[in-house]
Design an enzyme around this catalytic site. Structure first.
Site, mmCIF file in Angstrom:
data_model
loop_
_atom_site.group_PDB
_atom_site.id
_atom_site.type_symbol
_atom_site.label_atom_id
_atom_site.label_comp_id
_atom_site.label_asym_id
_atom_site.label_seq_id
_atom_site.Cartn_x
_atom_site.Cartn_y
_atom_site.Cartn_z
ATOM 1 N N ARG A 205 7.310 19.198 86.557
ATOM 2 C CA ARG A 205 8.759 19.357 87.680
ATOM 3 C C ARG A 205 8.476 17.462 88.027
ATOM 4 O O ARG A 205 9.032 16.907 88.865
ATOM 5 C CB ARG A 205 8.923 19.945 88.148
ATOM 6 C CG ARG A 205 8.908 21.177 88.315
ATOM 7 C CD ARG A 205 8.398 22.241 89.093
ATOM 8 N NE ARG A 205 9.238 23.618 88.327
ATOM 9 C CZ ARG A 205 10.031 24.201 88.363
ATOM 10 N NH1 ARG A 205 11.401 23.221 88.824
ATOM 11 N NH2 ARG A 205 10.152 25.958 88.089
ATOM 12 N N HIS B 16 10.924 30.968 90.343
ATOM 13 C CA HIS B 16 10.320 29.092 90.576
ATOM 14 C C HIS B 16 11.358 28.516 89.477
ATOM 15 O O HIS B 16 11.183 27.446 88.782
ATOM 16 C CB HIS B 16 9.377 28.641 90.225
ATOM 17 C CG HIS B 16 9.085 27.402 90.679
ATOM 18 N ND1 HIS B 16 10.008 26.195 91.508
ATOM 19 C CD2 HIS B 16 7.816 26.648 90.502
ATOM 20 C CE1 HIS B 16 8.963 25.075 91.677
ATOM 21 N NE2 HIS B 16 7.935 25.108 90.582
ATOM 22 N N HIS C 155 5.947 31.554 95.329
ATOM 23 C CA HIS C 155 6.374 30.995 94.255
ATOM 24 C C HIS C 155 6.660 30.264 93.266
ATOM 25 O O HIS C 155 7.091 30.933 92.378
ATOM 26 C CB HIS C 155 8.007 30.097 96.051
ATOM 27 C CG HIS C 155 8.911 29.891 94.867
ATOM 28 N ND1 HIS C 155 10.202 30.753 94.847
ATOM 29 C CD2 HIS C 155 8.928 28.716 94.747
ATOM 30 C CE1 HIS C 155 10.437 30.109 93.821
ATOM 31 N NE2 HIS C 155 10.527 28.448 93.262
ATOM 32 N N ASN D 242 9.925 26.335 97.384
ATOM 33 C CA ASN D 242 9.914 24.617 97.266
ATOM 34 C C ASN D 242 10.990 23.830 97.608
ATOM 35 O O ASN D 242 10.949 23.002 97.811
ATOM 36 C CB ASN D 242 9.964 24.083 95.962
ATOM 37 C CG ASN D 242 10.750 24.692 94.952
ATOM 38 O OD1 ASN D 242 10.759 25.812 94.853
ATOM 39 N ND2 ASN D 242 11.492 23.215 94.577
ATOM 40 N N HIS D 243 12.144 25.427 97.833
ATOM 41 C CA HIS D 243 13.378 24.563 98.387
ATOM 42 C C HIS D 243 13.604 25.467 99.951
ATOM 43 O O HIS D 243 14.551 24.755 100.659
ATOM 44 C CB HIS D 243 14.979 25.405 97.600
ATOM 45 C CG HIS D 243 15.101 24.338 96.194
ATOM 46 N ND1 HIS D 243 16.291 23.382 96.525
ATOM 47 C CD2 HIS D 243 14.348 24.352 95.313
ATOM 48 C CE1 HIS D 243 15.905 23.285 95.156
ATOM 49 N NE2 HIS D 243 15.441 23.079 94.893
ATOM 50 N N ASP E 192 19.790 26.157 98.686
ATOM 51 C CA ASP E 192 19.905 25.431 98.137
ATOM 52 C C ASP E 192 21.156 25.427 96.260
ATOM 53 O O ASP E 192 20.908 26.327 96.102
ATOM 54 C CB ASP E 192 19.290 24.597 97.466
ATOM 55 C CG ASP E 192 18.383 23.352 98.328
ATOM 56 O OD1 ASP E 192 19.825 22.920 99.525
ATOM 57 O OD2 ASP E 192 17.664 23.359 98.714
ATOM 58 N N ARG E 193 22.112 24.753 96.229
ATOM 59 C CA ARG E 193 22.515 24.587 94.672
ATOM 60 C C ARG E 193 23.757 25.252 94.779
ATOM 61 O O ARG E 193 24.946 24.684 95.054
ATOM 62 C CB ARG E 193 21.633 24.724 93.661
ATOM 63 C CG ARG E 193 20.663 23.479 93.265
ATOM 64 C CD ARG E 193 19.517 24.198 92.034
ATOM 65 N NE ARG E 193 18.728 23.082 91.714
ATOM 66 C CZ ARG E 193 19.464 22.144 90.513
ATOM 67 N NH1 ARG E 193 20.811 22.077 90.754
ATOM 68 N NH2 ARG E 193 18.443 21.047 90.425
ATOM 69 N N ASP F 274 13.836 34.190 92.997
ATOM 70 C CA ASP F 274 15.130 33.226 93.688
ATOM 71 C C ASP F 274 16.800 33.422 93.493
ATOM 72 O O ASP F 274 17.055 33.601 92.622
ATOM 73 C CB ASP F 274 15.314 31.621 92.690
ATOM 74 C CG ASP F 274 14.405 30.834 91.733
ATOM 75 O OD1 ASP F 274 12.554 31.780 92.220
ATOM 76 O OD2 ASP F 274 14.450 30.120 92.095
ATOM 77 N N ASP G 33 13.305 29.921 97.822
ATOM 78 C CA ASP G 33 14.055 29.535 96.996
ATOM 79 C C ASP G 33 15.459 30.249 97.901
ATOM 80 O O ASP G 33 16.249 30.613 96.482
ATOM 81 C CB ASP G 33 14.162 29.401 95.288
ATOM 82 C CG ASP G 33 13.111 28.215 95.396
ATOM 83 O OD1 ASP G 33 12.507 27.647 96.094
ATOM 84 O OD2 ASP G 33 13.880 27.182 94.424
ATOM 85 N N HIS H 96 19.492 31.625 95.830
ATOM 86 C CA HIS H 96 19.889 30.067 95.695
ATOM 87 C C HIS H 96 21.517 29.881 96.080
ATOM 88 O O HIS H 96 22.179 29.181 95.073
ATOM 89 C CB HIS H 96 19.379 29.509 94.029
ATOM 90 C CG HIS H 96 18.011 27.879 94.063
ATOM 91 N ND1 HIS H 96 18.299 27.673 94.760
ATOM 92 C CD2 HIS H 96 17.235 28.747 92.667
ATOM 93 C CE1 HIS H 96 17.256 26.614 94.035
ATOM 94 N NE2 HIS H 96 16.290 27.714 93.241
#
Length: 495
Positions: free
Chosen positions: A396, A423, A348, A299-300, A270-271, A238, A267, A240
């Site tokens: 999760r 992840h 991922h 997943n993002h 995001d964030r 990731d 990923d 991110h």
């Protein structure tokens, strides 16, 4: 005499309970201190120990719920918030926690119900009213989207773009594609431009995206990459939206090239608040080096996550809604898994909720869509390993957790050596579990400016595919906080 004994026993029992409550409070304070230090794993540990001594304390469940939210264990956070309210239905923070957990899981109607409760109990609370209105807006928007959705084949955004006639203004001094093509010179100039917090011209951004769409559409299955004996491939986890840490990876490990191939394991966005810079850089390298640069979906790379955690807001702030819709299209075409040299499977999330999944089954997945709530596509993006055998409910709230026996059976059935997945934040940037058969790599150091974790990447060489781990620490970035573009409810509930 009997009464005296009973009274004495009763008094002793009360003293033990009082002592237990006292010790539980000490553990809670210890947990609170860890939380303040952003040591969420130990905060969870001490809240759990406090609950073992006093399992009827709503505050402990509420506090642990927030710690789980910070570690992205949304399923556990939701369970704790629910338990908190079972113990004390008047504990308002419990409704906030449960609403935030449901928001994180994309369960907006359930979140709205809790915000309604808070507003009813505290009609003069401006914060509660604002959260209720924001959540209500999302629920109505989702209902509208469902109402106008058509079963017909959706038209691509590309069809409505006239990129050829988009003007590049004279005052624009940034990089331009050379005859519509990405070159190494363009990539270096674009990264410098982003480093200086400048924007790529929208025409160039649209060009990268439209060509990326056509590059991915013909790829119907996981790409197989067989490195030669002397070659290596670098696998990153990731990123991110941490653009400056991505630049640091290229500084430490060299720019991507035909002799220095990379795989980024989902990923990307995001964030972190430089997600656009990250993804345009990655897409650019994919176009420059189609056979030496690989991107897998995380997943993002999905609409729900992007709406909540910042990427949609960032693209709209820096460009347009139309451009976000085009990103969404490209994300849906990203491959879900990749098999290296027929021996190492990279995805991922992780393995599956049921046994018997074969590599051929992965090739048959219809990936051009938003992921479903269950099934192999969901698992590839969302599942996590666990230390004990078997499977359990996901921390999760999506997919499952799988044990070493599940990994062993899957590898045996598919004649693979091990899996690499991402992840999950790891303190050292990577973790080797399941007797070396399940490797996690995470490449966003000091995740969200608060986790103090290292980042890592992995070298695999064609000769033996033995993983070599390389760690690195976070580098400074401009003063734009993580989640700056995220949905305001997520900012307030989690940061």
């Amino acid at each position: 005499m009997a009464n005296d004994t009973a009274t004495s026993a009763s008094g002793s029992s009360r003293e033990k309970m009082a002592e237990g409550d006292k010790n539980a409070e000490k553990l809670k304070e210890k947990a609170n201190n860890c939380f303040k230090e952003k040591d969420y794993d130990n905060a969870i540990k001490y809240y759990t120990e406090a609950l073992e001594l006093n399992p009827a304390n709503a505050i402990y469940f509420s506090n642990r719920s927030l710690a789980y939210l910070r570690t992205e264990c949304y399923g556990y956070a939701l369970a704790d918030a629910t338990k908190c309210l079972e113990i004390d239905k008047n504990y308002i923070k419990g409704y906030y926690r449960r609403a935030t957990s449901n928001m994180a899981l994309g369960k907006f109607k359930a979140a709205l119900k809790d915000y309604e409760t808070v507003v009813r109990v505290r009609p003069n609370d401006k914060d509660a009213k604002m959260k209720y209105q924001e959540c209500n807006k999302i629920v109505k928007q989702k209902a509208f989207e469902r109402a106008i959705a058509s079963d017909e084949m959706k038209k691509s955004v590309v069809d409505s773009l006239d990129i050829e006639n988009m003007m590049i203004e004279d005052e624009y001094t940034g990089p331009k594609l050379e005859e519509g093509k990405v070159t190494m010179r363009f990539m270096k100039e674009m990264m410098e431009c982003f480093k200086d917090q400048k924007k790529l011209h929208r025409k160039c951004a649209y060009q990268i995206l439209t060509v990326s769409t056509s590059a991915y559409v013909p790829v119907p299955k996981p790409v197989l990459f067989p490195p030669q004996q002397t070659e290596k491939i670098t696998i990153c986890g990731d990123t991110h939206g941490q653009f400056y840490d991505l630049l640091n990876i290229f500084e430490l490990n060299g720019l991507p090239s035909e002799t220095n191939p990379y795989l980024f394991n989902g990923d990307f966005v995001d964030r972190g608040s430089f997600s656009l810079e990250v993804i345009l850089t990655l897409f650019g390298f994919k176009l420059l080096l189609p056979d030496s640069f690989y991107l897998l979906r995380g997943n993002h790379e999905t609409d729900n996550m992007n709406q909540m955690y910042g990427f949609e807001g960032e693209v709209k702030a820096k460009y347009t809604t139309q451009m976000f819709t085009l990103f969404s299209e490209v994300f849906q075409w990203l491959p879900l898994a990749q098999c290296i040299n027929g021996k190492v499977l990279v995805m991922h999330g992780g393995l599956f909720s049921e046994d018997g999944v074969m590599l051929d089954d992965l090739r048959k997945i219809d990936r051009n869509r938003q992921p479903p709530d269950s099934g192999p596509m969901c698992d590839l993006l969302w599942s996590d390993p666990q230390p004990q055998n078997g499977r359990s409910v996901s921390k999760r709230g999506v997919s499952c957790q799988f044990g070493p026996d599940v990994t062993e059976r899957f590898l045996d059935q598919n004649k693979l050596d091990y899996i690499v997945r991402s992840h999950e934040v790891k303190a050292e940037g990577y973790e080797v579990t399941h007797s070396g058969k399940c490797i996690t790599v995470f490449s966003a150091p000091n995740y969200c400016d608060q986790m103090a974790n290292k980042g890592a990447y992995i070298h695999l060489r064609g000769s033996d595919l033995k993983p070599e781990f390389h760690q690195f620490t976070a580098v400074p970035h401009p003063n734009v906080k993580p989640m700056a573009y995220a949905n305001s409810l997520m900012q307030m509930g989690m940061m």
